[in-house]
Design a protein around this motif. Structure first.
Motif, PDB file in Angstrom:
ATOM      1  N   GLY A  58      43.573  46.188  41.925  1.00 48.45           N
ATOM      2  CA  GLY A  58      44.566  45.451  42.691  1.00 48.45           C
ATOM      3  C   GLY A  58      44.381  43.957  42.516  1.00 48.45           C
ATOM      4  N   PHE A  59      43.979  43.288  43.600  1.00 52.62           N
ATOM      5  CA  PHE A  59      43.855  41.829  43.586  1.00 52.62           C
ATOM      6  C   PHE A  59      42.962  41.317  42.460  1.00 52.62           C
ATOM      7  N   SER A  60      41.819  41.979  42.229  1.00 51.53           N
ATOM      8  CA  SER A  60      40.880  41.494  41.212  1.00 51.53           C
ATOM      9  C   SER A  60      41.429  41.642  39.790  1.00 51.53           C
ATOM     10  N   HIS A  61      42.516  42.393  39.650  1.00 55.57           N
ATOM     11  CA  HIS A  61      43.119  42.588  38.332  1.00 55.57           C
ATOM     12  C   HIS A  61      44.474  41.886  38.242  1.00 55.57           C
ATOM     13  N   SER A  62      44.595  40.788  38.932  1.00 54.33           N
ATOM     14  CA  SER A  62      45.879  40.086  38.960  1.00 54.33           C
ATOM     15  C   SER A  62      45.777  38.706  38.333  1.00 54.33           C
ATOM     16  N   ILE A  63      46.936  38.166  38.000  1.00 47.49           N
ATOM     17  CA  ILE A  63      46.983  36.786  37.494  1.00 47.49           C
ATOM     18  C   ILE A  63      46.497  35.821  38.575  1.00 47.49           C
ATOM     19  N   VAL A  64      46.840  36.111  39.823  1.00 46.82           N
ATOM     20  CA  VAL A  64      46.427  35.251  40.935  1.00 46.82           C
ATOM     21  C   VAL A  64      44.911  35.151  40.993  1.00 46.82           C
ATOM     22  N   GLY A  98      38.899  35.266  30.007  1.00 49.13           N
ATOM     23  CA  GLY A  98      38.035  36.432  30.158  1.00 49.13           C
ATOM     24  C   GLY A  98      38.475  37.320  31.302  1.00 49.13           C
ATOM     25  N   LEU A  99      38.850  36.699  32.425  1.00 47.11           N
ATOM     26  CA  LEU A  99      39.321  37.457  33.590  1.00 47.11           C
ATOM     27  C   LEU A  99      40.708  38.057  33.353  1.00 47.11           C
ATOM     28  N   PHE A 100      41.584  37.305  32.719  1.00 47.30           N
ATOM     29  CA  PHE A 100      42.974  37.730  32.575  1.00 47.30           C
ATOM     30  C   PHE A 100      43.147  38.826  31.533  1.00 47.30           C
ATOM     31  N   THR A 101      42.399  38.760  30.421  1.00 46.49           N
ATOM     32  CA  THR A 101      42.564  39.783  29.385  1.00 46.49           C
ATOM     33  C   THR A 101      42.035  41.141  29.841  1.00 46.49           C
ATOM     34  N   HIS A 102      41.142  41.148  30.833  1.00 41.67           N
ATOM     35  CA  HIS A 102      40.640  42.421  31.367  1.00 41.67           C
ATOM     36  C   HIS A 102      41.787  43.256  31.955  1.00 41.67           C
ATOM     37  N   PRO A 103      42.544  42.764  32.936  1.00 42.44           N
ATOM     38  CA  PRO A 103      43.659  43.568  33.462  1.00 42.44           C
ATOM     39  C   PRO A 103      44.784  43.760  32.457  1.00 42.44           C
ATOM     40  N   LEU A 104      44.923  42.808  31.534  1.00 44.82           N
ATOM     41  CA  LEU A 104      45.953  42.965  30.513  1.00 44.82           C
ATOM     42  C   LEU A 104      45.668  44.207  29.677  1.00 44.82           C
ATOM     43  N   LEU A 105      44.405  44.396  29.305  1.00 46.65           N
ATOM     44  CA  LEU A 105      44.017  45.602  28.570  1.00 46.65           C
ATOM     45  C   LEU A 105      44.170  46.844  29.443  1.00 46.65           C
ATOM     46  N   ASP A 106      43.742  46.758  30.699  1.00 42.89           N
ATOM     47  CA  ASP A 106      43.834  47.898  31.607  1.00 42.89           C
ATOM     48  C   ASP A 106      45.273  48.346  31.841  1.00 42.89           C
ATOM     49  N   SER A 107      46.212  47.439  31.659  1.00 40.55           N
ATOM     50  CA  SER A 107      47.611  47.805  31.897  1.00 40.55           C
ATOM     51  C   SER A 107      48.122  48.811  30.870  1.00 40.55           C
ATOM     52  N   THR A 109      46.477  51.510  30.164  1.00 45.67           N
ATOM     53  CA  THR A 109      45.940  52.806  30.557  1.00 45.67           C
ATOM     54  C   THR A 109      46.843  53.473  31.594  1.00 45.67           C
ATOM     55  N   THR A 110      46.452  54.697  31.986  1.00 42.76           N
ATOM     56  CA  THR A 110      47.268  55.459  32.932  1.00 42.76           C
ATOM     57  C   THR A 110      47.245  54.862  34.330  1.00 42.76           C
ATOM     58  N   TRP A 111      46.084  54.405  34.790  1.00 39.36           N
ATOM     59  CA  TRP A 111      45.998  53.854  36.142  1.00 39.36           C
ATOM     60  C   TRP A 111      46.763  52.547  36.254  1.00 39.36           C
ATOM     61  N   GLY A 112      46.717  51.759  35.189  1.00 33.27           N
ATOM     62  CA  GLY A 112      47.431  50.494  35.200  1.00 33.27           C
ATOM     63  C   GLY A 112      46.776  49.452  36.090  1.00 33.27           C
ATOM     64  N   THR A 113      47.472  48.345  36.312  1.00 29.60           N
ATOM     65  CA  THR A 113      46.948  47.256  37.134  1.00 29.60           C
ATOM     66  C   THR A 113      48.071  46.620  37.953  1.00 29.60           C
ATOM     67  N   GLN A 114      47.679  46.024  39.074  1.00 25.67           N
ATOM     68  CA  GLN A 114      48.631  45.211  39.844  1.00 25.67           C
ATOM     69  C   GLN A 114      48.549  43.782  39.318  1.00 25.67           C
ATOM     70  N   LEU A 115      48.973  43.632  38.083  1.00 30.34           N
ATOM     71  CA  LEU A 115      48.865  42.338  37.413  1.00 30.34           C
ATOM     72  C   LEU A 115      49.610  41.251  38.170  1.00 30.34           C
ATOM     73  N   PHE A 116      50.691  41.640  38.835  1.00 33.15           N
ATOM     74  CA  PHE A 116      51.520  40.659  39.537  1.00 33.15           C
ATOM     75  C   PHE A 116      51.335  40.738  41.047  1.00 33.15           C
ATOM     76  N   TRP A 117      50.126  41.143  41.478  1.00 26.94           N
ATOM     77  CA  TRP A 117      49.786  41.113  42.903  1.00 26.94           C
ATOM     78  C   TRP A 117      50.173  39.748  43.481  1.00 26.94           C
TER      79      TRP A 117
END
Length: 334
Positions: A58-64, A98-107, A109-117
Motif C-alpha cells: 500500500g503506502f510503502s509502495h506508492s509514489i507518495v 531505488g524506492l520507486f522502481t520497487h513498486p513499479l516492478l511489483d505492479s 505481478t498478481t498482487w500489484g501495488t497501490q502505486l497511486f496511494w
C-alpha cells in the motif's frame, strides 16, 4: 517480486544514478532502497490478518512514499558519507529511484501495488510471477560483474546498462505474451460455447511458458491452465461461487473487506461447519494423492458477533513434487 530480485534492481538503479561518483557504495545503498518498501510486512506483527493484507503493498509502495522518504534517506546518508562531499540531493535522487522502481516492478505481478496511494486501486498487470529466474538470473550475474570494475570503467557502465535493458525488455515481453495467452483462452471459451463475463490470466510459478486463467460466469468460476507446448484443447474446471449459500456470512464487514481485497475473485465454502474464504487470484497448489488447494485460503470464525479471518497454514507442500508437477505441465498436454 522476491527480495533478491528487488535487491538486484535497487543495486543496478543505484549504480546507474551514482556509480560513477561513489562506486560500489551506490550499489549498496541502491540495494537498501530496493528492500525498504517491503518492510510493510512488519504490519503482520501488529495488526490482524485482514488489516495486514490491506496494508501490504500500500503506502510503502506508492509514489507518495518515494517522494516523502527519498529526501529523508538522502539527508541521512549524506551525513554518513560526508567524505563523498555530494550533498543530500544526489543521494535523495538515488533513494527515490531505488524506492520507486520497487513498486513499479511489483505492479507487473498478481498482487500489484497501490502505486497511486491514497487511491485504493491496485495496479496489477499479472504478467510475471513473483519469482522468475529468466528475469532475475541474467540481471544478477551482470550486476555482480559490475562490482569487479572501477567506477570510471566504461565496461562497468555497459554491464549495468545491459542488466537494466535485458531485464526491462523481458518485463515488457511478458505483456506481449500475456496478450497472446488471453486470446488463446478466449478462443477456447468461444470454441466450447462457454459464455463468460470476465477473465483473468497470470503466469505459473517461475515461468512464462505456462499460464493459469480464472473465468467468471453467472453461477461459477472456471479455472484452467495453458502451456505453449499444449496440443490438446484447454480444459476448464468448474468451481461454484456459492453466493446464495453464503449470503448471510457475506454481510459481515470483515468478509466484505476480503471480498474487496480479492477484487471479486473469491469463493466461500462451508466444510464441517466452518466457513472458508478462497482468493482465486493466486491459483491452486497441487498435493500428492490429494486434491489441490487454493494458495490463499482463510478460515472465518464468528467471535462476539464479528467475523475474524486467519490464513490457513500451507501445510502438506512437497517442494520436489511441486517442481516435478510444474515441469511436467510446462511440457504440454497432448
Amino acid at each position: 517480486m522476491d527480495s533478491l530480485t528487488q535487491i538486484v534492481l535497487g543495486a543496478a538503479v543505484g549504480e546507474a544514478t551514482l556509480g560513477k561518483k561513489v562506486g560500489n557504495k551506490a550499489l549498496l545503498y541502491g540495494a537498501i532502497a530496493g528492500t525498504i518498501p517491503d518492510l510493510d510486512i512488519l504490519a503482520n506483527i501488529f495488526t490482524d490478518t485482514i488489516t495486514a493484507i490491506e496494508f501490504h503493498r500500500g503506502f510503502s509502495h506508492s509514489i507518495v512514499f518515494s517522494m516523502l522518504f527519498a529526501p529523508i534517506l538522502g539527508w541521512t546518508v549524506n551525513k554518513l558519507e560526508r567524505k563523498s562531499n555530494l550533498g543530500w540531493k544526489p543521494w535523495a535522487k538515488l533513494f527515490f529511484w531505488g524506492l520507486f522502481t520497487h513498486p513499479l516492478l511489483d505492479s507487473f505481478t498478481t498482487w500489484g501495488t497501490q502505486l497511486f496511494w491514497p487511491f485504493k486501486a491496485r495496479l496489477a498487470f499479472n504478467s510475471i510471477f513473483v519469482i522468475d529466474p529468466l528475469y532475475t538470473l541474467p540481471f544478477l550475474v551482470l550486476t555482480v560483474m559490475v562490482l569487479f570494475y572501477t567506477r570510471d570503467s566504461n565496461t562497468r557502465r555497459r554491464l549495468n546498462t545491459a542488466g537494466l535493458t535485458i531485464s526491462t525488455s523481458y518485463l515488457l515481453l511478458t505483456l506481449v505474451i500475456k496478450e497472446v495467452v488471453n486470446n488463446k483462452f478466449e478462443r477456447a471459451l468461444n470454441d466450447q460455447n462457454i459464455a463468460f463475463s470476465n477473465i483473468s490470466t497470470r503466469p505459473a510459478p517461475m515461468t512464462t511458458l505456462l499460464w493459469n486463467a480464472n473465468i467468471e460466469t453467472p453461477e461459477n468460476y472456471l479455472i484452467a491452465d495453458y502451456s505453449f507446448f499444449d496440443s490438446a484443447p484447454i480444459h476448464f474446471t468448474v468451481y461454484p461461487k456459492n453466493r446464495e449459500a453464503a449470503a448471510n456470512i457475506m454481510k459481515y464487514p470483515n468478509v466484505q473487506r476480503l471480498m474487496n481485497i480479492a477484487e471479486g475473485w473469491f469463493i466461500l465454502e462451508q466444510k464441517k461447519g466452518q466457513w472458508y474464504f478462497y482468493d482465486l487470484r493466486f491459483g491452486l497448489i497441487p498435493r500428492k494423492n490429494q486434491p489441490p488447494f487454493f494458495a490463499f485460503s482463510y478460515l472465518l470464525k464468528k467471535v462476539n458477533g464479528r467475523i475474524t479471518a486467519s490464513e490457513t497454514p500451507k501445510t502438506g507442500r512437497d517442494a520436489n513434487y511441486l517442481l516435478s508437477v510444474l515441469w511436467e505441465r510446462i511440457q504440454g498436454k497432448s
